[in-house]
Write a protein that holds these residues in place. Structure first.
Motif, mmCIF file in Angstrom:
data_model
loop_
_atom_site.group_PDB
_atom_site.id
_atom_site.type_symbol
_atom_site.label_atom_id
_atom_site.label_comp_id
_atom_site.label_asym_id
_atom_site.label_seq_id
_atom_site.Cartn_x
_atom_site.Cartn_y
_atom_site.Cartn_z
ATOM 1 N N ALA A 1 8.851 56.380 46.822
ATOM 2 C CA ALA A 1 9.236 57.620 46.552
ATOM 3 C C ALA A 1 10.444 58.703 46.868
ATOM 4 C CB ALA A 1 7.868 58.362 47.291
ATOM 5 N N GLN A 2 10.851 58.064 47.895
ATOM 6 C CA GLN A 2 12.159 58.662 48.629
ATOM 7 C C GLN A 2 13.470 58.513 47.330
ATOM 8 O OE1 GLN A 2 11.805 60.742 50.751
ATOM 9 N NE2 GLN A 2 14.146 61.370 50.947
ATOM 10 N N VAL A 3 13.069 57.082 46.907
ATOM 11 C CA VAL A 3 14.755 56.776 46.233
ATOM 12 C C VAL A 3 14.484 57.825 44.898
ATOM 13 C CG1 VAL A 3 15.434 55.410 44.794
ATOM 14 C CG2 VAL A 3 14.956 55.095 47.436
ATOM 15 N N GLN A 4 13.321 58.059 44.465
ATOM 16 C CA GLN A 4 13.031 58.680 43.327
ATOM 17 C C GLN A 4 12.864 60.223 43.660
ATOM 18 O OE1 GLN A 4 11.727 57.468 39.969
ATOM 19 N NE2 GLN A 4 12.825 59.009 39.905
ATOM 20 N N ALA A 5 12.829 60.076 44.592
ATOM 21 C CA ALA A 5 13.042 61.709 44.872
ATOM 22 C C ALA A 5 14.135 62.195 45.316
ATOM 23 C CB ALA A 5 11.985 62.613 46.043
ATOM 24 N N VAL B 1 11.042 47.159 49.634
ATOM 25 C CA VAL B 1 12.481 47.075 49.946
ATOM 26 C C VAL B 1 13.223 46.540 47.869
ATOM 27 C CG1 VAL B 1 14.389 45.619 49.970
ATOM 28 C CG2 VAL B 1 12.768 46.332 51.322
ATOM 29 N N SER B 2 12.241 45.710 47.518
ATOM 30 C CA SER B 2 12.619 45.288 45.708
ATOM 31 C C SER B 2 11.632 46.442 44.599
ATOM 32 C CB SER B 2 11.272 44.212 45.652
ATOM 33 O OG SER B 2 11.644 43.217 43.963
ATOM 34 N N LEU B 3 11.018 47.252 45.538
ATOM 35 C CA LEU B 3 10.844 48.421 44.510
ATOM 36 C C LEU B 3 11.973 49.502 44.064
ATOM 37 C CD1 LEU B 3 7.067 48.503 44.025
ATOM 38 C CD2 LEU B 3 8.221 47.436 42.019
ATOM 39 N N CYS B 4 12.843 49.364 45.315
ATOM 40 C CA CYS B 4 13.496 50.770 45.661
ATOM 41 C C CYS B 4 14.701 50.033 45.113
ATOM 42 C CB CYS B 4 13.699 50.561 46.842
ATOM 43 S SG CYS B 4 11.916 51.693 47.913
ATOM 44 N N GLN B 5 14.881 48.540 45.413
ATOM 45 C CA GLN B 5 16.049 48.067 44.703
ATOM 46 C C GLN B 5 16.093 47.845 43.053
ATOM 47 O OE1 GLN B 5 16.131 44.019 46.632
ATOM 48 N NE2 GLN B 5 16.868 45.475 48.323
ATOM 49 N N LYS B 6 15.152 48.020 42.096
ATOM 50 C CA LYS B 6 15.204 47.855 41.238
ATOM 51 C C LYS B 6 15.403 49.600 40.574
ATOM 52 C CE LYS B 6 12.332 43.728 40.535
ATOM 53 N NZ LYS B 6 10.887 43.111 40.042
ATOM 54 N N LEU C 1 25.706 58.101 47.238
ATOM 55 C CA LEU C 1 25.564 57.032 48.915
ATOM 56 C C LEU C 1 24.680 57.126 49.673
ATOM 57 C CD1 LEU C 1 30.018 58.922 49.572
ATOM 58 C CD2 LEU C 1 29.415 56.577 49.131
ATOM 59 N N GLU C 2 24.069 58.617 49.637
ATOM 60 C CA GLU C 2 22.826 59.090 50.845
ATOM 61 C C GLU C 2 22.432 57.755 50.084
ATOM 62 O OE1 GLU C 2 21.424 62.652 50.508
ATOM 63 O OE2 GLU C 2 23.291 63.922 51.504
ATOM 64 N N ILE C 3 21.292 57.886 49.118
ATOM 65 C CA ILE C 3 21.003 56.619 48.693
ATOM 66 C C ILE C 3 21.161 55.390 49.185
ATOM 67 C CG2 ILE C 3 19.434 55.900 46.612
ATOM 68 C CD1 ILE C 3 19.562 58.253 44.954
ATOM 69 N N ARG C 4 22.386 55.152 49.639
ATOM 70 C CA ARG C 4 23.299 53.095 49.237
ATOM 71 C C ARG C 4 22.865 53.752 50.990
ATOM 72 N NH1 ARG C 4 28.874 52.311 48.106
ATOM 73 N NH2 ARG C 4 27.870 50.000 49.261
ATOM 74 N N GLN C 5 23.369 54.297 52.000
ATOM 75 C CA GLN C 5 22.331 54.519 52.922
ATOM 76 C C GLN C 5 21.148 54.746 53.245
ATOM 77 O OE1 GLN C 5 25.414 54.206 55.119
ATOM 78 N NE2 GLN C 5 24.220 53.862 56.828
ATOM 79 N N TYR C 6 20.393 54.972 52.385
ATOM 80 C CA TYR C 6 19.121 54.822 52.650
ATOM 81 C C TYR C 6 18.633 53.685 52.847
ATOM 82 C CZ TYR C 6 14.479 55.627 52.651
ATOM 83 O OH TYR C 6 12.560 55.793 51.913
ATOM 84 N N LEU C 7 19.113 52.829 51.801
ATOM 85 C CA LEU C 7 18.232 51.773 51.574
ATOM 86 C C LEU C 7 19.227 51.058 52.515
ATOM 87 C CD1 LEU C 7 18.652 51.254 47.155
ATOM 88 C CD2 LEU C 7 16.827 51.475 48.914
#
Length: 130
Positions: free
Chosen positions: A44-48, A7-12, A30-36
């Motif tokens: 890896a998913q956020v980066q993709a 969570v922390s790495l994704c948020q950064k 919006l998709e990334i905001r929802q995913y988080l």
């Protein structure tokens, strides 16, 4: 249960790249905001998803939207002349008379006068993904 480190790495990663993503695709933003907001998140998913957005061609409307969001950090601090200059540059960009790099350079200039750590780490303002 959420993995706190992920969570922390994704948020950064998201903090650095959210305006870059917005400058390419409000849908993916919006998709990334929802995913988080989900129960399980992976860097890896956020980066993709970031990579997917960045691979899209430049869209002047999306870029203007992103820089309008960035302008929000300065609207209460900047002088009327600085505001007029930035908004004129934004309009010139929208009309194809200025490049996106000029918008980023204008924000970097504003950051010299009005520092903001969040924007100082933004991939949109300082180029590429960070």
């Amino acid at each position: 249960m959420k993995d706190a480190k992920q969570v922390s790495l994704c948020q950064k990663l998201w903090a650095r790249n959210k305006y870059l993503v917005l400058s390419h695709s409000s849908r993916i933003y919006l998709e990334i905001r929802q995913y988080l907001k989900g129960d399980q998140v992976e860097v890896a998913q956020v980066q993709a998803m970031i990579d997917q957005a960045v691979s899209l061609p430049e869209n002047r409307g999306q870029v203007c939207n992103a820089f309008q969001h960035v302008w929000g950090y300065f609207k209460k601090k900047a002088s009327p002349a600085e505001k007029a200059e930035f908004l004129q540059l934004l309009e010139r960009y929208q009309d194809g008379q200025a490049e996106q790099g000029a918008l980023a350079a204008a924000v970097r200039e504003l950051l010299l006068k009005y520092p903001n750590r969040y924007l100082q780490e933004s991939a949109l303002v300082f180029g590429g993904q960070t």
